[in-house]
Motif scaffolding. Structure first.
Motif, short mmCIF file in Angstrom:
data_model
loop_
_atom_site.label_atom_id
_atom_site.label_comp_id
_atom_site.label_asym_id
_atom_site.label_seq_id
_atom_site.Cartn_x
_atom_site.Cartn_y
_atom_site.Cartn_z
N GLU A 83 17.74 -1.35 17.22
CA GLU A 83 18.07 -2.73 17.55
C GLU A 83 17.08 -3.69 16.87
O GLU A 83 17.48 -4.71 16.32
N GLN A 84 15.80 -3.35 16.91
CA GLN A 84 14.78 -4.19 16.28
C GLN A 84 14.97 -4.25 14.76
O GLN A 84 14.76 -5.29 14.15
N SER A 85 15.37 -3.14 14.16
CA SER A 85 15.55 -3.11 12.71
C SER A 85 16.75 -3.94 12.27
O SER A 85 16.81 -4.39 11.13
N VAL A 86 17.70 -4.16 13.17
CA VAL A 86 18.91 -4.90 12.85
C VAL A 86 18.73 -6.40 13.08
O VAL A 86 19.37 -7.22 12.42
N LYS A 87 17.84 -6.76 13.98
CA LYS A 87 17.65 -8.18 14.30
C LYS A 87 17.34 -8.99 13.05
O LYS A 87 16.53 -8.59 12.23
N GLY A 88 17.99 -10.13 12.95
CA GLY A 88 17.75 -11.02 11.82
C GLY A 88 18.56 -10.69 10.59
O GLY A 88 18.59 -11.44 9.63
N SER A 89 19.24 -9.54 10.59
CA SER A 89 20.01 -9.16 9.40
C SER A 89 21.51 -9.13 9.69
O SER A 89 22.26 -8.50 8.97
N GLU A 94 27.22 -8.44 8.11
CA GLU A 94 28.57 -8.99 8.08
C GLU A 94 29.09 -9.06 6.64
O GLU A 94 30.23 -8.69 6.35
N LYS A 95 28.24 -9.52 5.73
CA LYS A 95 28.61 -9.61 4.32
C LYS A 95 28.91 -8.23 3.76
O LYS A 95 29.89 -8.04 3.03
N GLU A 96 28.08 -7.26 4.09
CA GLU A 96 28.27 -5.89 3.61
C GLU A 96 29.58 -5.30 4.13
O GLU A 96 30.31 -4.64 3.39
N MET A 97 29.90 -5.55 5.40
CA MET A 97 31.16 -5.03 5.96
C MET A 97 32.36 -5.67 5.28
O MET A 97 33.36 -4.99 5.02
N LYS A 98 32.29 -6.96 4.97
CA LYS A 98 33.38 -7.63 4.26
C LYS A 98 33.56 -7.04 2.87
O LYS A 98 34.69 -6.80 2.42
N ASN A 99 32.44 -6.80 2.18
CA ASN A 99 32.51 -6.20 0.84
C ASN A 99 33.14 -4.81 0.89
O ASN A 99 33.96 -4.46 0.04
#
Length: 118
Positions: A83-89, A94-99
């Motif tokens: 969870e901490q590693s994901v915060k702020g990114s 979201e951009k990566e999932m769209k790509n």
């Protein structure tokens, strides 16, 4: 066993408290819930004597409770680190999932041009 420990006045650590917050609340068991067998074991643990037939009957494996609680704590720590590693990114994710979605759609369309994608 955790329920029995609590009922006997034993001090629970934070992981044991968390287990007690999930299973065996109140004085009845909702048999329609997927946790029913664990809720019943927690209810029964409140009344059985230490080492009695109840604890042995509901024991799911030979792993000692202390080791199971350590495993739960390790998993919780790992989730917290994730969870901490994901915060702020979130925006980057979201951009990566769209790509990735666009790439998959392009691959599918290259295989079958009649595919309708929503």
């Amino acid at each position: 066993e955790t329920s029995h420990k609590k009922a006997g006045g034993g001090k629970l650590n934070s992981i044991e408290e968390g287990v007690m917050d999930i299973f065996g609340k109140g004085q009845s068991v909702d048999t329609s819930k997927s946790t029913a067998i664990f809720d019943f074991a927690a209810q029964a643990g409140k009344y059985w004597k230490a080492g009695g037939v109840g604890c042995e009957f509901y024991r799911r494996c030979d792993t000692p409770i202390s080791e199971i609680l350590e495993m739960i704590e390790t998993e919780l720590d790992d989730f917290e680190k994730l969870e901490q590693s994901v915060k702020g990114s979130e925006d980057d994710m979201e951009k990566e999932m769209k790509n990735e979605k666009v790439e998959v759609e392009e691959m599918l369309n290259s295989l079958d041009t009649d595919i309708i994608l929503d």
